[in-house]
Design an enzyme around this catalytic site. Structure first.
Site, PDB file in Angstrom:
ATOM      1  N   CYS A 145      64.701  31.330  19.568  1.00 22.77           N
ATOM      2  CA  CYS A 145      63.488  32.021  19.233  1.00 22.77           C
ATOM      3  C   CYS A 145      63.124  33.085  20.357  1.00 22.77           C
ATOM      4  CB  CYS A 145      62.332  30.874  19.152  1.00 22.77           C
ATOM      5  SG  CYS A 145      60.749  31.646  19.026  1.00 22.77           S
ATOM      6  N   CYS A 156      59.529  33.263  21.369  1.00 21.92           N
ATOM      7  CA  CYS A 156      59.459  32.203  22.308  1.00 21.92           C
ATOM      8  C   CYS A 156      59.589  32.367  23.835  1.00 21.92           C
ATOM      9  CB  CYS A 156      59.969  30.974  22.289  1.00 21.92           C
ATOM     10  SG  CYS A 156      59.673  30.087  20.637  1.00 21.92           S
TER      11      CYS A 156
END
Length: 284
Positions: free
Chosen positions: A35, A38
């Site tokens: 991700c 993230c």
């Protein structure tokens, strides 16, 4: 190792997230290696966890490794951040956020400066260090807009220091809605302290003063008695009255007594500041 940043698994989730949230804010960050948002959000959250040390814990959950936890929290996209306080979900967001947006959200749920000051003062009070607790509580009382629980702690501290009039003034400003059992208990304590505060020496001098209101010697002796028994405002008012009539009463004895009381009250004390101004007006 940073104790404010914890890797969470199914095994320690209860302890770190739910149990921990009873003592501090827990920020749960669901992330994954693949991700990209993230990877930008996580360093920001780690920075804030370090900055707000003792006030929040960052609980990092790898959503790929901890799929059951992610499902329990209803995570549908990454990153997902959830705020837990007192065992309840109180806020959160999905996707990357700016630092200012994250700070704004945290500020809603983190302790305010006056809450932290109250906690600090309570430790001092538990150790009977009322002199050190007093300026901390004064500042918290003002900064919080005279919040009732801080007013009660301040009033209690003032009473421990035998500053009855000031304690009463603090309580006088408490609104009707906050006049609970603790408020009534403090009021009752003020009444009892007032009844017990007048020594025979003070009572005798007060009677003499009533009979001879122009006698500066009685004013001075009563001021000394007041000061020795913690009636600081009464002592200062008598001494400033003497100085208005005779600035060099008893070769400066009244002036010295007044300055001694101001010094004993401590720097930043409102009562001390009030009479410093009155003294300055007389001198200049």
């Amino acid at each position: 190792m940073n104790q404010n940043i914890v890797e969470v698994t199914q095994e320690n989730a209860q302890q770190v997230i739910m149990d921990g949230s009873m003592d501090h804010l827990v920020v749960v960050d669901f992330w994954a290696d693949w991700c990209a948002p993230c990877k930008s959000l996580l360093p920001l959250l780690e920075k804030l966890a370090t900055e707000y040390s003792g006030q929040m814990v960052l609980a990092k959950v790898n959503a790929d490794d901890q799929q059951m936890l992610a499902a329990q929290f209803g995570v549908r996209s990454l990153p997902t951040v959830v705020l837990i306080k007192d065992g309840q979900m109180v806020d959160g967001f999905m996707g990357a956020q700016s630092e200012s947006a994250v700070r704004e959200m945290l500020d809603k749920h983190l302790p305010k400066p006056w809450d932290l000051a109250l906690q600090q003062a309570q430790v001092l009070i538990e150790n009977s260090d009322f002199t050190a607790a007093l300026p901390v509580l004064r500042q918290a009382h003002t900064a919080s807009g005279q919040r009732a629980d801080i007013a009660f702690a301040l009033s209690h501290t003032l009473l421990e220091l035998n500053r009855i009039d000031e304690a009463e003034q603090i309580l006088d400003a408490v609104g009707l809605a906050d006049q609970d059992a603790e408020y009534r208990q403090l009021r009752a304590r003020i009444t009892l302290l007032r009844e017990a505060a007048k020594t025979p020496e003070i009572q005798a001098l007060e009677e003499k003063l009533q009979a001879q209101p122009e006698n500066m010697d009685i004013h001075y002796q009563l001021a000394l008695q007041y000061s020795q028994n913690g009636h600081h405002r009464e002592a200062l008012e008598l001494l400033i009255g003497i100085l208005r009539k005779n600035l060099n009463y008893e070769e400066g004895a009244a002036k010295a007594a007044l300055m001694d009381i101001i010094a004993a009250l401590g720097k930043g004390d409102p009562l001390a500041a009030e009479y410093q101004r009155k003294m300055y007006t007389l001198l200049y």
